[in-house]
Design an enzyme around this catalytic site. Structure first.
Site, PDB file in Angstrom:
ATOM      1  N   GLU A  31      -3.725   0.468  -9.008  1.00  0.00           N
ATOM      2  CA  GLU A  31      -2.632   1.425  -9.214  1.00  0.00           C
ATOM      3  C   GLU A  31      -1.407   0.613  -9.610  1.00  0.00           C
ATOM      4  O   GLU A  31      -1.032  -0.312  -8.887  1.00  0.00           O
ATOM      5  CB  GLU A  31      -2.296   2.161  -7.909  1.00  0.00           C
ATOM      6  N   SER A  84       0.822  -1.215   0.000  1.00  0.00           N
ATOM      7  CA  SER A  84       0.000   0.000   0.000  1.00  0.00           C
ATOM      8  C   SER A  84       0.848   1.253   0.000  1.00  0.00           C
ATOM      9  O   SER A  84       0.332   2.348  -0.246  1.00  0.00           O
ATOM     10  CB  SER A  84      -0.847   0.054   1.270  1.00  0.00           C
ATOM     11  N   HIS A 131      -1.188  -2.350  -7.040  1.00  0.00           N
ATOM     12  CA  HIS A 131      -1.926  -2.015  -5.818  1.00  0.00           C
ATOM     13  C   HIS A 131      -3.435  -2.135  -6.046  1.00  0.00           C
ATOM     14  O   HIS A 131      -4.061  -1.263  -6.641  1.00  0.00           O
ATOM     15  CB  HIS A 131      -1.546  -0.589  -5.367  1.00  0.00           C
ATOM     16  N   ASN A 160      -3.288   6.083  -1.204  1.00  0.00           N
ATOM     17  CA  ASN A 160      -3.064   6.175   0.245  1.00  0.00           C
ATOM     18  C   ASN A 160      -2.400   7.477   0.674  1.00  0.00           C
ATOM     19  O   ASN A 160      -2.460   7.841   1.848  1.00  0.00           O
ATOM     20  CB  ASN A 160      -2.272   4.968   0.739  1.00  0.00           C
TER      21      ASN A 160
HETATM   22  N1  LIG Z   1      -6.337  -4.067   3.736  1.00  0.00           N
HETATM   23  C1  LIG Z   1      -6.458  -3.255   2.704  1.00  0.00           C
HETATM   24  O1  LIG Z   1      -7.464  -2.522   2.575  1.00  0.00           O
HETATM   25  C2  LIG Z   1      -5.373  -3.194   1.670  1.00  0.00           C
HETATM   26  C3  LIG Z   1      -5.629  -2.544   0.441  1.00  0.00           C
HETATM   27  C4  LIG Z   1      -4.624  -2.534  -0.546  1.00  0.00           C
HETATM   28  C5  LIG Z   1      -3.385  -3.129  -0.275  1.00  0.00           C
HETATM   29  N2  LIG Z   1      -3.172  -3.725   0.932  1.00  0.00           N
HETATM   30  C6  LIG Z   1      -1.850  -4.347   1.160  1.00  0.00           C
HETATM   31  O2  LIG Z   1      -1.981  -5.756   0.939  1.00  0.00           O
HETATM   32  C7  LIG Z   1      -1.053  -6.448   1.804  1.00  0.00           C
HETATM   33  C8  LIG Z   1      -1.839  -7.446   2.632  1.00  0.00           C
HETATM   34  O3  LIG Z   1      -2.834  -6.769   3.376  1.00  0.00           O
HETATM   35  P1  LIG Z   1      -4.075  -7.545   4.021  1.00  0.00           P
HETATM   36  O4  LIG Z   1      -5.055  -6.515   4.419  1.00  0.00           O
HETATM   37  O5  LIG Z   1      -4.481  -8.663   3.148  1.00  0.00           O
HETATM   38  O6  LIG Z   1      -3.381  -8.134   5.356  1.00  0.00           O
HETATM   39  P2  LIG Z   1      -3.827  -9.380   6.234  1.00  0.00           P
HETATM   40  O7  LIG Z   1      -3.283  -9.124   7.587  1.00  0.00           O
HETATM   41  O8  LIG Z   1      -5.281  -9.654   6.070  1.00  0.00           O
HETATM   42  O9  LIG Z   1      -3.032 -10.608   5.550  1.00  0.00           O
HETATM   43  C9  LIG Z   1      -1.651 -10.703   5.502  1.00  0.00           C
HETATM   44  C10 LIG Z   1      -1.294 -12.169   5.315  1.00  0.00           C
HETATM   45  O10 LIG Z   1       0.123 -12.261   5.063  1.00  0.00           O
HETATM   46  C11 LIG Z   1       0.568 -13.449   5.680  1.00  0.00           C
HETATM   47  N3  LIG Z   1       2.022 -13.402   5.814  1.00  0.00           N
HETATM   48  C12 LIG Z   1       2.778 -12.702   6.687  1.00  0.00           C
HETATM   49  N4  LIG Z   1       4.075 -12.935   6.482  1.00  0.00           N
HETATM   50  C13 LIG Z   1       4.153 -13.797   5.437  1.00  0.00           C
HETATM   51  C14 LIG Z   1       5.239 -14.416   4.742  1.00  0.00           C
HETATM   52  N5  LIG Z   1       6.500 -14.212   5.096  1.00  0.00           N
HETATM   53  N6  LIG Z   1       4.952 -15.241   3.716  1.00  0.00           N
HETATM   54  C15 LIG Z   1       3.658 -15.474   3.358  1.00  0.00           C
HETATM   55  N7  LIG Z   1       2.602 -14.927   3.971  1.00  0.00           N
HETATM   56  C16 LIG Z   1       2.850 -14.096   4.999  1.00  0.00           C
HETATM   57  C17 LIG Z   1      -0.183 -13.498   6.993  1.00  0.00           C
HETATM   58  O11 LIG Z   1      -0.198 -14.806   7.556  1.00  0.00           O
HETATM   59  C18 LIG Z   1      -1.573 -13.025   6.560  1.00  0.00           C
HETATM   60  O12 LIG Z   1      -2.396 -14.105   6.204  1.00  0.00           O
HETATM   61  C19 LIG Z   1      -0.325  -5.380   2.607  1.00  0.00           C
HETATM   62  O13 LIG Z   1       0.870  -5.047   1.963  1.00  0.00           O
HETATM   63  C20 LIG Z   1      -1.300  -4.213   2.576  1.00  0.00           C
HETATM   64  O14 LIG Z   1      -0.685  -2.978   2.763  1.00  0.00           O
HETATM   65  C21 LIG Z   1      -4.133  -3.775   1.898  1.00  0.00           C
END
Ligand SMILES: NC(=O)c1ccc[n+]([C@@H]2O[C@H](COP(=O)([O-])OP(=O)(O)OC[C@H]3O[C@@H](n4cnc5c(N)ncnc54)[C@H](O)[C@@H]3O)[C@@H](O)[C@H]2O)c1
Length: 314
Positions: A183, A150, A171, A221
Site C-alpha cells: 500500500e 501500519s 506499507h 488495517n
Molecule cells: N507485523 C506485521 O504484520 C506488520 C505488517 C505491516 C507493517 N508493520 C509495521 O512495521 C513496523 C515494524 O513492525 P515489526 O512487526 O517488524 O515489529 P518488530 O517488533 O518485529 O520490530 C521492530 C524493530 O524496531 C526496532 N526499533 C525500535 N526502536 C527503534 C529505533 N529508534 N531505531 C531503530 N530501530 C528501532 C526494535 O529493536 C525492533 O527490532 C511497525 O510500524 C508495524 O506497524 C507490521
C-alpha cells in the site's frame, strides 16, 4: 554441507560495498536508487531488506538500535538463503551475491549514503518522529524517507522533517517475501515524483501497489484490525475457545489462518498500537481496543515473536 555454504555466505559478506548494480531496474529511473537503508531489524525490516537485496538486487544497510536484533537478523537472512538454495529456488552463486549486498549498523548516521530509506521500527509515533527528525539531518537532501507504518498518519510523521514532500508511506504485508501487496500512502505534502519512485521500487521488488489516502489504518488495517479485535473480544467474553474461533474462520470462511493465530503472527503489540491509532484518530467507539489485548501486551505476551501470545509457542 549447509554449514559450509553458510560459511561461504559469511565470507562473501565481508566485501560489501555500496555500488549500484547495473542490472537493477531501479537504477534506470530518473531518480536512481543506488543504496537502500532499512531502519528496524524486526520481522518487517528483515523481510524488506531481504527482498531489496534478493529481488531488486540493491545494496541494503540494515539498522536497529538493538545490536542483538541486527545480529539475529543476519542469521535469519543466512537461514532464508540456505533454505532457498536447498530448495533449488536460487543458486549458491545468487545466494552469495545477495548476502554480499547486506551490511548492518546500530546508528542512523551510517545511513547517510542511502538514497531511499524505509523505516520499519516499532509502531509508535514518538519513535518514528525521532527517527525521521534524525534522518532528515543525516540523509542527502534528495533522499526519500518512507515509512512502513501500519496505521500512523504519514503527514504527522513527515511533520518531524523539513522535507515533507519526500516522505511517503510504503506499507508492506507480512511476510514480506511472500505477500504481493504494497500500500503506498502519500502524505498531504508528498510530491508526485516521490510517489512514482516509490511505486517503481515496490514494483521492482515484485509487488503490486495500491495507492491509499492518509487515513488511520489505510485500507488493509482499517478492515483487518477491527476483525482481529472482535475475535479477541469474543475470547475475552469466553463465548468460544481460541481454537474454535480460529477454526470457525479458517474452515467456515476459507481464511488461510484464523484471526487469533494471525494476531500472534502480526504481533499483539502491533495490533494494539494500530487499534489505538484507529480509536484515537477517529474518535469512534467501534475501534475500542479489546481489554484482553492490552492485558496480553502488558504481560509481555507479544505473540509468536516473544514465544507467547494468545497461543503458547514455547
Ligand atoms: N507485523 C506485521 O504484520 C506488520 C505488517 C505491516 C507493517 N508493520 C509495521 O512495521 C513496523 C515494524 O513492525 P515489526 O512487526 O517488524 O515489529 P518488530 O517488533 O518485529 O520490530 C521492530 C524493530 O524496531 C526496532 N526499533 C525500535 N526502536 C527503534 C529505533 N529508534 N531505531 C531503530 N530501530 C528501532 C526494535 O529493536 C525492533 O527490532 C511497525 O510500524 C508495524 O506497524 C507490521
Amino acid at each position: 554441507m549447509l554449514a559450509i555454504k553458510n560459511q561461504a555466505l559469511r565470507s562473501s559478506f565481508k566485501g560489501t560495498s555500496y555500488r549500484a548494480l547495473s542490472t537493477s531496474p531501479v537504477s534506470k529511473t530518473a531518480n536512481p536508487i543506488k543504496c537502500v537503508g532499512v531502519i528496524g531489524s524486526g520481522q518487517m525490516g528483515l523481510g524488506i531488506a531481504y527482498v531489496t537485496a534478493n529481488v531488486t538486487k540493491l545494496p541494503v544497510v540494515l539498522m536497529d538500535i538493538n545490536k542483538e536484533q541486527t545480529e539475529k537478523g543476519l542469521k535469519f537472512i543466512d537461514r532464508l538463503l540456505l533454505k532457498d538454495v536447498a530448495k533449488q529456488k536460487i543458486t549458491q552463486e545468487h545466494a552469495e551475491e545477495t548476502r554480499a549486498r547486506f551490511s548492518t549498523t546500530n546508528t542512523l548516521e551510517s545511513l547517510s549514503d542511502a538514497d531511499f530509506l524505509i523505516e520499519a521500527a516499532s509502531e509508535n509515533l514518538n519513535i518514528k518522529s525521532a527517527i525521521f527528525r534524525n534522518l532528515d539531518t543525516i540523509c542527502k537532501p534528495e533522499a526519500i524517507l518512507a515509512t512502513n507504518t501500519s496505521s500512523i498518519s504519514i503527514t504527522k510523521i513527515a511533520a518531524a522533517t523539513k522535507r515533507p514532500e519526500k516522505v511517503i508511506g510504503m506499507h508492506f504485508m507480512n511476510p514480506v517475501p511472500v505477500m504481493k501487496l504494497v500500500e503506498i500512502i502519500p502524505g498531504l505534502a508528498t510530491c508526485p515524483e516521490v510517489l512514482e519512485t516509490t511505486r517503481t521500487l515496490a514494483t521492482s521488488m515484485g509487488k503490486t501497489c495500491t495507492v491509499v489516502k492518509d487515513i488511520p489504518g489505510f485500507v488493509a488495517n482499517r478492515l483487518l484490525m477491527p476483525y482481529i479485535n472482535e475475535a479477541v473480544m469474543l475470547l475475552e467474553c469466553e463465548f468460544a475457545s481460541a481454537e474454535d474461533i480460529d477454526i470457525t474462520m479458517k474452515l467456515g470462511t476459507n481464511m488461510p489462518m484464523g484471526p487469533l493465530t494471525l494476531a500472534d503472527f502480526i504481533g499483539l503489540d502491533t495490533c494494539l498500537a494500530i487499534m489505538k491509532v484507529l480509536h484515537e484518530n477517529t474518535g469512534d467507539s467501534k475501534y475500542r481496543p479489546a481489554v484482553l489485548l492490552q492485558k496480553y501486551v502488558d504481560a509481555g505476551w507479544m505473540g509468536k515473536k516473544s514465544g507467547r501470545g494468545i497461543y503458547n509457542y514455547k
